[in-house]
Scaffold this motif. Structure first.
Motif, PDB file in Angstrom:
ATOM      1  N   GLU A   1      50.235  63.033   3.101  1.00  0.00           N
ATOM      2  CA  GLU A   1      51.110  62.040   2.212  1.00  0.00           C
ATOM      3  C   GLU A   1      50.116  61.650   1.429  1.00  0.00           C
ATOM      4  O   GLU A   1      50.021  60.568   1.206  1.00  0.00           O
ATOM      5  CB  GLU A   1      51.775  61.252   3.396  1.00  0.00           C
ATOM      6  N   HIS A   2      49.320  62.558   1.025  1.00  0.00           N
ATOM      7  CA  HIS A   2      48.346  62.300  -0.121  1.00  0.00           C
ATOM      8  C   HIS A   2      47.315  61.225   0.258  1.00  0.00           C
ATOM      9  O   HIS A   2      46.911  60.309  -0.526  1.00  0.00           O
ATOM     10  CB  HIS A   2      49.069  61.548  -1.468  1.00  0.00           C
ATOM     11  N   GLY A   3      47.090  61.046   1.727  1.00  0.00           N
ATOM     12  CA  GLY A   3      45.775  60.357   2.026  1.00  0.00           C
ATOM     13  C   GLY A   3      46.427  58.813   2.428  1.00  0.00           C
ATOM     14  O   GLY A   3      45.723  57.918   2.235  1.00  0.00           O
ATOM     15  N   GLN A   4      47.690  58.943   2.951  1.00  0.00           N
ATOM     16  CA  GLN A   4      48.285  57.726   3.148  1.00  0.00           C
ATOM     17  C   GLN A   4      47.883  57.033   4.486  1.00  0.00           C
ATOM     18  O   GLN A   4      48.010  57.749   5.578  1.00  0.00           O
ATOM     19  CB  GLN A   4      49.836  57.634   3.324  1.00  0.00           C
ATOM     20  N   LEU A   5      47.128  55.894   4.652  1.00  0.00           N
ATOM     21  CA  LEU A   5      46.772  55.219   5.771  1.00  0.00           C
ATOM     22  C   LEU A   5      47.560  53.940   6.055  1.00  0.00           C
ATOM     23  O   LEU A   5      47.378  53.138   5.329  1.00  0.00           O
ATOM     24  CB  LEU A   5      45.292  55.086   5.776  1.00  0.00           C
ATOM     25  N   LEU A   6      48.305  53.944   7.033  1.00  0.00           N
ATOM     26  CA  LEU A   6      48.850  52.547   7.353  1.00  0.00           C
ATOM     27  C   LEU A   6      48.220  51.824   8.131  1.00  0.00           C
ATOM     28  O   LEU A   6      47.957  52.106   9.425  1.00  0.00           O
ATOM     29  CB  LEU A   6      50.279  52.956   7.986  1.00  0.00           C
ATOM     30  N   PHE A   7      47.498  50.834   7.566  1.00  0.00           N
ATOM     31  CA  PHE A   7      46.711  49.821   8.327  1.00  0.00           C
ATOM     32  C   PHE A   7      47.309  48.545   8.903  1.00  0.00           C
ATOM     33  O   PHE A   7      48.060  48.072   8.232  1.00  0.00           O
ATOM     34  CB  PHE A   7      45.441  49.923   7.464  1.00  0.00           C
ATOM     35  N   SER A   8      46.602  48.095   9.952  1.00  0.00           N
ATOM     36  CA  SER A   8      46.894  46.667  10.517  1.00  0.00           C
ATOM     37  C   SER A   8      45.806  46.030   9.607  1.00  0.00           C
ATOM     38  O   SER A   8      44.835  46.298   9.118  1.00  0.00           O
ATOM     39  CB  SER A   8      46.602  46.606  12.058  1.00  0.00           C
ATOM     40  N   GLY A   9      45.963  44.402   9.617  1.00  0.00           N
ATOM     41  CA  GLY A   9      44.964  43.649   9.193  1.00  0.00           C
ATOM     42  C   GLY A   9      43.685  43.612  10.098  1.00  0.00           C
ATOM     43  O   GLY A   9      43.721  43.922  11.550  1.00  0.00           O
ATOM     44  N   TYR A  10      42.582  43.249   9.773  1.00  0.00           N
ATOM     45  CA  TYR A  10      41.405  42.933  10.438  1.00  0.00           C
ATOM     46  C   TYR A  10      41.589  41.811  11.728  1.00  0.00           C
ATOM     47  O   TYR A  10      42.376  40.999  11.478  1.00  0.00           O
ATOM     48  CB  TYR A  10      40.094  42.580   9.714  1.00  0.00           C
ATOM     49  N   GLY A  11      41.249  42.324  12.671  1.00  0.00           N
ATOM     50  CA  GLY A  11      41.010  41.250  13.962  1.00  0.00           C
ATOM     51  C   GLY A  11      40.004  41.520  14.624  1.00  0.00           C
ATOM     52  O   GLY A  11      39.123  42.263  14.343  1.00  0.00           O
ATOM     53  N   GLN A  12      39.899  40.567  15.773  1.00  0.00           N
ATOM     54  CA  GLN A  12      38.659  40.509  16.676  1.00  0.00           C
ATOM     55  C   GLN A  12      38.829  41.505  17.974  1.00  0.00           C
ATOM     56  O   GLN A  12      37.792  41.790  18.274  1.00  0.00           O
ATOM     57  CB  GLN A  12      38.209  39.312  16.951  1.00  0.00           C
ATOM     58  N   ASN A  13      40.041  42.109  18.058  1.00  0.00           N
ATOM     59  CA  ASN A  13      40.208  43.009  19.456  1.00  0.00           C
ATOM     60  C   ASN A  13      40.607  44.478  18.821  1.00  0.00           C
ATOM     61  O   ASN A  13      41.345  44.641  17.934  1.00  0.00           O
ATOM     62  CB  ASN A  13      41.546  42.353  20.268  1.00  0.00           C
TER      63      ASN A  13
ATOM     64  N   ALA B   1      35.368  62.416  -3.189  1.00  0.00           N
ATOM     65  CA  ALA B   1      36.471  61.608  -3.253  1.00  0.00           C
ATOM     66  C   ALA B   1      37.774  62.336  -2.882  1.00  0.00           C
ATOM     67  O   ALA B   1      37.943  63.552  -3.496  1.00  0.00           O
ATOM     68  CB  ALA B   1      36.757  60.850  -4.243  1.00  0.00           C
ATOM     69  N   LEU B   2      38.807  61.835  -1.700  1.00  0.00           N
ATOM     70  CA  LEU B   2      39.742  62.467  -1.471  1.00  0.00           C
ATOM     71  C   LEU B   2      40.825  61.697  -1.889  1.00  0.00           C
ATOM     72  O   LEU B   2      40.717  60.504  -1.974  1.00  0.00           O
ATOM     73  CB  LEU B   2      40.056  63.044   0.022  1.00  0.00           C
ATOM     74  N   PRO B   3      42.261  62.212  -1.924  1.00  0.00           N
ATOM     75  CA  PRO B   3      43.319  61.251  -2.249  1.00  0.00           C
ATOM     76  C   PRO B   3      43.379  60.286  -1.063  1.00  0.00           C
ATOM     77  O   PRO B   3      43.130  60.493   0.278  1.00  0.00           O
ATOM     78  CB  PRO B   3      44.498  62.115  -2.096  1.00  0.00           C
ATOM     79  N   THR B   4      43.587  58.902  -1.232  1.00  0.00           N
ATOM     80  CA  THR B   4      43.540  57.709  -0.468  1.00  0.00           C
ATOM     81  C   THR B   4      44.540  56.596  -0.928  1.00  0.00           C
ATOM     82  O   THR B   4      44.384  56.237  -2.089  1.00  0.00           O
ATOM     83  CB  THR B   4      41.931  57.237  -0.234  1.00  0.00           C
ATOM     84  N   HIS B   5      45.407  56.292  -0.140  1.00  0.00           N
ATOM     85  CA  HIS B   5      46.269  55.341  -0.366  1.00  0.00           C
ATOM     86  C   HIS B   5      46.461  54.286   0.850  1.00  0.00           C
ATOM     87  O   HIS B   5      47.125  54.751   1.973  1.00  0.00           O
ATOM     88  CB  HIS B   5      47.647  55.924  -0.828  1.00  0.00           C
ATOM     89  N   VAL B   6      45.863  53.253   0.814  1.00  0.00           N
ATOM     90  CA  VAL B   6      45.866  52.364   1.940  1.00  0.00           C
ATOM     91  C   VAL B   6      47.195  51.507   1.575  1.00  0.00           C
ATOM     92  O   VAL B   6      47.435  50.936   0.779  1.00  0.00           O
ATOM     93  CB  VAL B   6      44.782  51.407   1.987  1.00  0.00           C
ATOM     94  N   ARG B   7      47.877  51.132   2.852  1.00  0.00           N
ATOM     95  CA  ARG B   7      49.028  50.403   2.819  1.00  0.00           C
ATOM     96  C   ARG B   7      49.277  49.701   4.094  1.00  0.00           C
ATOM     97  O   ARG B   7      48.391  50.165   5.311  1.00  0.00           O
ATOM     98  CB  ARG B   7      50.439  51.356   2.879  1.00  0.00           C
ATOM     99  N   ALA B   8      49.875  48.639   3.970  1.00  0.00           N
ATOM    100  CA  ALA B   8      50.125  47.986   5.118  1.00  0.00           C
ATOM    101  C   ALA B   8      51.134  48.631   6.191  1.00  0.00           C
ATOM    102  O   ALA B   8      52.101  49.013   6.052  1.00  0.00           O
ATOM    103  CB  ALA B   8      50.840  46.290   4.905  1.00  0.00           C
TER     104      ALA B   8
END
Length: 172
Positions: free
Chosen positions: A158-170, A81-88
């Motif tokens: 940035e300590h595993g920072q992932l700036l994600f969009s929400g799920y979509g179909q495209n 496991a690696l540092p992970t921070h999911v953000r909007a």
């Protein structure tokens, strides 16, 4: 005869209501129902950031759903496991939609992150900001996990920072 006709109409109406409710009440996707990809978006690199697209395909025979932000953990080559921070990606602006995945269909979410600009407390010179991520272990909304290969493998600063969009179909 009138009673028989009335009974038949009640039965048909109940069956129709159950079918409509079933269409709206699909269960959240489980890890066993999904396979995934997490690949670079070619041409997206710039200003110390890059984008990857997460795709989750329904490989089961039943329709299921995903919604909101992907949740998960970055993993190294051996599965550590690696540092992970999911953000909007756009806090306060995300409107989550319910994505119905029929068998064979795919939901997408995009992630933007820095592969080479260290955050506070990360090494500034001579080494990578974080260990290289080879996998992203996605938590399925209906329970379970999917281990998705990161293509190509990359550090996520940035300590595993992932700036994600929400799920979509495209794909984005």
């Amino acid at each position: 005869m009138t009673r028989l006709l009335a009974l038949a109409l009640v039965v048909l109406a109940a069956a129709g209501a159950a079918t409509c409710a079933g269409a709206r009440g699909d269960a959240a996707c489980t890890g066993a129902q999904l396979e995934g990809t997490f690949n670079v978006v070619h041409g997206s690199a710039g200003a110390g950031n890059i984008s990857y697209t997460l795709g989750l395909q329904n490989v089961s025979s039943r329709t299921c759903t995903v919604t909101g932000l992907p949740q998960g953990r970055l993993l190294g080559k051996t599965g550590k496991a690696l540092p992970t921070h999911v953000r909007a990606a756009s806090p306060g602006l995300l409107t989550a939609i319910l994505v119905r995945l029929r068998p064979g269909k795919t939901a997408y979410a995009s992630a933007r992150f820095s592969p080479d600009v260290p955050g506070p407390g990360e090494p500034a010179a001579g080494t990578k900001c974080e260990p290289t991520a080879w996998w992203f272990r996605v938590l399925a909304p209906g329970g379970g996990r999917i281990k998705v290969k990161v293509g190509p493998p990359t550090p996520v600063c940035e300590h595993g920072q992932l700036l994600f969009s929400g799920y979509g179909q495209n794909a984005r």
